[in-house]
Scaffold this motif. Structure first.
Motif, short mmCIF file in Angstrom:
data_model
loop_
_atom_site.label_atom_id
_atom_site.label_comp_id
_atom_site.label_asym_id
_atom_site.label_seq_id
_atom_site.Cartn_x
_atom_site.Cartn_y
_atom_site.Cartn_z
N LEU A 89 -11.38 2.35 3.62
CA LEU A 89 -10.31 2.47 4.63
C LEU A 89 -8.82 2.14 4.04
O LEU A 89 -8.94 0.97 3.60
N GLU A 90 -7.99 2.85 4.09
CA GLU A 90 -6.67 2.43 3.77
C GLU A 90 -5.94 1.61 4.91
O GLU A 90 -5.79 2.29 5.85
N ILE A 91 -5.28 0.57 4.70
CA ILE A 91 -4.57 -0.12 5.84
C ILE A 91 -3.16 -0.56 5.48
O ILE A 91 -2.97 -0.54 4.22
N PRO A 92 -2.36 -0.61 6.60
CA PRO A 92 -0.99 -1.03 6.15
C PRO A 92 -0.93 -2.53 5.67
O PRO A 92 -1.75 -3.14 5.92
N SER A 93 0.03 -2.84 4.97
CA SER A 93 0.42 -4.31 4.78
C SER A 93 1.76 -4.45 5.65
O SER A 93 2.29 -3.78 6.31
N LYS A 94 2.22 -5.75 5.83
CA LYS A 94 3.22 -6.12 6.25
C LYS A 94 4.45 -5.59 5.87
O LYS A 94 5.39 -5.30 6.46
N GLU A 95 4.34 -5.41 4.54
CA GLU A 95 5.83 -4.95 4.04
C GLU A 95 5.80 -3.46 3.59
O GLU A 95 6.93 -2.76 3.23
N HIS A 96 4.50 -2.75 3.94
CA HIS A 96 4.28 -1.41 3.37
C HIS A 96 3.79 -0.54 4.63
O HIS A 96 2.60 -0.75 4.92
N PRO A 97 4.44 0.27 5.54
CA PRO A 97 3.58 0.84 6.48
C PRO A 97 2.74 2.01 6.10
O PRO A 97 2.80 2.42 5.10
N TYR A 98 1.84 2.31 6.97
CA TYR A 98 1.00 3.30 6.68
C TYR A 98 1.44 4.55 6.81
O TYR A 98 2.24 5.03 7.62
N ASP A 99 1.15 5.39 5.64
CA ASP A 99 1.51 6.74 5.60
C ASP A 99 0.25 7.67 5.61
O ASP A 99 -0.27 7.82 4.61
N ALA A 100 0.25 8.35 6.58
CA ALA A 100 -1.11 9.16 6.87
C ALA A 100 -1.01 10.39 5.79
O ALA A 100 -2.44 10.67 5.35
N SER A 101 -0.30 10.91 5.24
CA SER A 101 -0.15 11.77 4.19
C SER A 101 -0.66 11.37 2.77
O SER A 101 -1.06 12.16 2.21
N LYS A 102 -0.69 10.19 2.62
CA LYS A 102 -1.15 9.59 1.32
C LYS A 102 -2.58 9.29 1.45
O LYS A 102 -3.18 8.94 0.37
N ASP A 103 -3.28 9.14 2.53
CA ASP A 103 -4.46 8.74 2.72
C ASP A 103 -5.51 9.84 2.38
O ASP A 103 -5.69 10.83 3.03
N SER A 104 -6.40 9.52 1.18
CA SER A 104 -7.23 10.51 0.72
C SER A 104 -8.44 10.74 1.72
O SER A 104 -8.91 12.04 1.64
N ILE A 105 -8.96 9.71 2.38
CA ILE A 105 -10.00 10.02 3.18
C ILE A 105 -9.37 11.07 4.70
O ILE A 105 -10.11 11.96 4.99
N LEU A 106 -8.45 10.78 5.00
CA LEU A 106 -7.69 11.49 6.12
C LEU A 106 -7.47 13.10 5.59
O LEU A 106 -7.77 13.90 6.53
N ARG A 107 -7.18 13.15 4.32
CA ARG A 107 -6.87 14.56 3.98
C ARG A 107 -8.18 15.15 3.90
O ARG A 107 -8.11 16.38 4.18
#
Length: 119
Positions: A89-107
């Motif tokens: 599971l890819e999660i955001p960090s404090k300084e880097h917001p989540y980008d769904a287009s980069k998530d391989s599982i979601l793709r």
């Protein structure tokens, strides 16, 4: 591990790992290997990838949480993982917001369904 559950592993920046460790996920296996890696500025991509692969090989880990900006560094290794357990599971960090287009599982999940499946 008989009678115990499976673990959650974390590969993340200091804030992410600290938060999860305070939440109680920190464990050492019988070889004294932790189930987390704190990625700092000087952490090599090789070390991140080796730790990721070691988490995949451990039978006591069911979920690997990884900050998305770190996942981008080892995208080829994440994309090569095809088993459902451990789940990544890819999660955001404090300084880097989540980008769904980069998530391989979601793709992959989007590729399994079409809009017509939900009508």
């Amino acid at each position: 591990m008989a009678g115990r559950g499976k673990l959650i592993a974390v590969i993340g920046d200091e804030d992410t790992c600290t938060g999860f460790l305070l939440g109680g996920i920190g464990e050492l296996n019988k070889n004294r290997k932790p189930n987390f890696l704190v990625v700092e500025k000087d952490t090599s991509i090789t070390e991140i990838e080796e730790t990721f692969k070691s988490f995949l090989a451990r039978n006591d880990i069911a979920i690997i949480l990884i900050n998305q900006f770190i996942a981008e560094m080892i995208r080829h290794a994440i994309d090569a993982h095809m088993q459902s357990i451990p789940a990544i599971l890819e999660i955001p960090s404090k300084e880097h917001p989540y980008d769904a287009s980069k998530d391989s599982i979601l793709r992959r999940a989007k590729g399994m369904f079409s809009a017509e499946d939900f009508r």
